[in-house]
Design a protein around this motif. Sequence first.
Motif, PDB file in Angstrom:
ATOM      1  N   PRO A 180       0.838  -1.196   0.000  1.00 44.56           N
ATOM      2  CA  PRO A 180       0.000   0.000   0.000  1.00 44.56           C
ATOM      3  C   PRO A 180       0.877   1.252   0.000  1.00 44.56           C
ATOM      4  O   PRO A 180       1.895   1.310   0.690  1.00 44.56           O
ATOM      5  N   GLY A 181       0.514   2.212  -0.821  1.00 46.41           N
ATOM      6  CA  GLY A 181       1.280   3.452  -0.898  1.00 46.41           C
ATOM      7  C   GLY A 181       2.458   3.402  -1.859  1.00 46.41           C
ATOM      8  O   GLY A 181       3.212   4.367  -1.980  1.00 46.41           O
ATOM      9  N   SER A 182       2.626   2.281  -2.584  1.00 52.34           N
ATOM     10  CA  SER A 182       3.765   2.145  -3.495  1.00 52.34           C
ATOM     11  C   SER A 182       3.536   2.823  -4.843  1.00 52.34           C
ATOM     12  O   SER A 182       4.465   2.936  -5.636  1.00 52.34           O
ATOM     13  N   GLY A 183       2.306   3.269  -5.109  1.00 54.80           N
ATOM     14  CA  GLY A 183       2.036   3.986  -6.356  1.00 54.80           C
ATOM     15  C   GLY A 183       1.356   3.164  -7.435  1.00 54.80           C
ATOM     16  O   GLY A 183       1.358   3.553  -8.604  1.00 54.80           O
ATOM     17  N   LYS A 184       0.759   2.041  -7.075  1.00 55.66           N
ATOM     18  CA  LYS A 184       0.103   1.192  -8.076  1.00 55.66           C
ATOM     19  C   LYS A 184      -1.023   1.940  -8.795  1.00 55.66           C
ATOM     20  O   LYS A 184      -1.090   1.928 -10.027  1.00 55.66           O
ATOM     21  N   THR A 185      -1.898   2.573  -8.034  1.00 56.12           N
ATOM     22  CA  THR A 185      -3.035   3.280  -8.626  1.00 56.12           C
ATOM     23  C   THR A 185      -2.559   4.450  -9.479  1.00 56.12           C
ATOM     24  O   THR A 185      -3.077   4.671 -10.579  1.00 56.12           O
ATOM     25  N   ALA A 186      -1.568   5.180  -9.002  1.00 54.90           N
ATOM     26  CA  ALA A 186      -1.032   6.306  -9.775  1.00 54.90           C
ATOM     27  C   ALA A 186      -0.408   5.820 -11.081  1.00 54.90           C
ATOM     28  O   ALA A 186      -0.573   6.450 -12.135  1.00 54.90           O
ATOM     29  N   HIS A 223      -7.806 -13.720 -21.821  1.00 51.97           N
ATOM     30  CA  HIS A 223      -7.649 -14.547 -23.024  1.00 51.97           C
ATOM     31  C   HIS A 223      -8.027 -13.755 -24.261  1.00 51.97           C
ATOM     32  O   HIS A 223      -7.445 -13.941 -25.322  1.00 51.97           O
ATOM     33  N   SER A 224      -8.995 -12.867 -24.136  1.00 55.28           N
ATOM     34  CA  SER A 224      -9.472 -12.131 -25.305  1.00 55.28           C
ATOM     35  C   SER A 224      -8.891 -10.727 -25.415  1.00 55.28           C
ATOM     36  O   SER A 224      -9.004 -10.102 -26.463  1.00 55.28           O
ATOM     37  N   ARG A 225      -8.307 -10.218 -24.323  1.00 56.66           N
ATOM     38  CA  ARG A 225      -7.722  -8.877 -24.371  1.00 56.66           C
ATOM     39  C   ARG A 225      -6.619  -8.772 -23.337  1.00 56.66           C
ATOM     40  O   ARG A 225      -6.553  -9.556 -22.407  1.00 56.66           O
ATOM     41  N   ARG A 226      -5.757  -7.791 -23.502  1.00 54.14           N
ATOM     42  CA  ARG A 226      -4.724  -7.526 -22.513  1.00 54.14           C
ATOM     43  C   ARG A 226      -5.394  -6.906 -21.289  1.00 54.14           C
ATOM     44  O   ARG A 226      -6.216  -5.998 -21.420  1.00 54.14           O
ATOM     45  N   VAL A 227      -5.050  -7.396 -20.110  1.00 52.87           N
ATOM     46  CA  VAL A 227      -5.622  -6.893 -18.867  1.00 52.87           C
ATOM     47  C   VAL A 227      -4.482  -6.502 -17.926  1.00 52.87           C
ATOM     48  O   VAL A 227      -3.574  -7.290 -17.696  1.00 52.87           O
ATOM     49  N   VAL A 228      -4.552  -5.285 -17.420  1.00 47.27           N
ATOM     50  CA  VAL A 228      -3.625  -4.826 -16.388  1.00 47.27           C
ATOM     51  C   VAL A 228      -4.485  -4.558 -15.163  1.00 47.27           C
ATOM     52  O   VAL A 228      -5.396  -3.737 -15.202  1.00 47.27           O
ATOM     53  N   ALA A 229      -4.215  -5.286 -14.079  1.00 49.31           N
ATOM     54  CA  ALA A 229      -5.013  -5.154 -12.861  1.00 49.31           C
ATOM     55  C   ALA A 229      -4.102  -4.935 -11.665  1.00 49.31           C
ATOM     56  O   ALA A 229      -2.983  -5.454 -11.612  1.00 49.31           O
ATOM     57  N   ILE A 230      -4.603  -4.173 -10.709  1.00 50.76           N
ATOM     58  CA  ILE A 230      -3.870  -3.983  -9.465  1.00 50.76           C
ATOM     59  C   ILE A 230      -4.225  -5.131  -8.530  1.00 50.76           C
ATOM     60  O   ILE A 230      -5.398  -5.358  -8.233  1.00 50.76           O
ATOM     61  N   TRP A 231      -3.200  -5.870  -8.103  1.00 56.18           N
ATOM     62  CA  TRP A 231      -3.403  -6.984  -7.170  1.00 56.18           C
ATOM     63  C   TRP A 231      -3.451  -6.411  -5.752  1.00 56.18           C
ATOM     64  O   TRP A 231      -2.500  -5.764  -5.314  1.00 56.18           O
ATOM     65  N   PRO A 232      -4.538  -6.666  -5.027  1.00 58.96           N
ATOM     66  CA  PRO A 232      -4.684  -6.080  -3.695  1.00 58.96           C
ATOM     67  C   PRO A 232      -3.999  -6.865  -2.580  1.00 58.96           C
ATOM     68  O   PRO A 232      -4.258  -6.624  -1.410  1.00 58.96           O
ATOM     69  N   GLY A 233      -3.136  -7.770  -2.950  1.00 58.04           N
ATOM     70  CA  GLY A 233      -2.437  -8.579  -1.954  1.00 58.04           C
ATOM     71  C   GLY A 233      -0.941  -8.452  -2.119  1.00 58.04           C
ATOM     72  O   GLY A 233      -0.429  -7.411  -2.510  1.00 58.04           O
ATOM     73  N   GLU A 234      -0.245  -9.542  -1.853  1.00 54.80           N
ATOM     74  CA  GLU A 234       1.216  -9.528  -1.864  1.00 54.80           C
ATOM     75  C   GLU A 234       1.768 -10.623  -2.761  1.00 54.80           C
ATOM     76  O   GLU A 234       1.075 -11.584  -3.093  1.00 54.80           O
ATOM     77  N   LEU A 235       3.032 -10.465  -3.112  1.00 50.87           N
ATOM     78  CA  LEU A 235       3.801 -11.492  -3.808  1.00 50.87           C
ATOM     79  C   LEU A 235       4.941 -11.868  -2.868  1.00 50.87           C
ATOM     80  O   LEU A 235       5.810 -11.046  -2.575  1.00 50.87           O
TER      81      LEU A 235
END
Length: 158
Positions: free
Chosen positions: A29-35, A114-126
């Motif tokens: 959180p606060g790393s700038g994903k949404t921005a 599968h049908s389009r490129r998707v960029v999503a913000i993951w609300p968890g961790e890696l």
Amino acid sequence: MVRMLEKLAQLVDEVGALHSKLILLIGQPGSGKTALLAALANQRDMKVMNVGATAGSRLAAIPQRQRALQTNVILREHADECANGDLLLLDNIELLFDQTLKLDPLDLLKRHAHSRRVVAIWPGELVDGRLTYAQMGHQEYQDYGLDGLVPFEIKKKG
């Protein structure tokens, strides 16, 4: 931010050749994903689909026992409205983890990719090559491998 946007934009262009075209923005959180996602949307002259706001209001009007069946339909309709060509940007996907919807959120994102490129913000961790959502023991806890997606990690400055 500019350098990270350049890297993300290049990855978005390259991922079109893959079978699953899902890029997950991952960071604390606060790393700038949404921005970063907003900057990409601005660069591509498109909107970011706020899953919680768009799907949440429509699902609230549906009886609870029918919501699980309607969620994918609602998401597909909104995705078609928000996508720019074959690119869809998603934020605030936490709603998809609601246990009453009985969804597999990552599988749902992969199906859209599968049908389009998707960029999503993951609300968890890696962590250690595993995607997680919520803490172990929490009812919404999920744990996934990285198959079928491209992780894009954002390190918090500081």
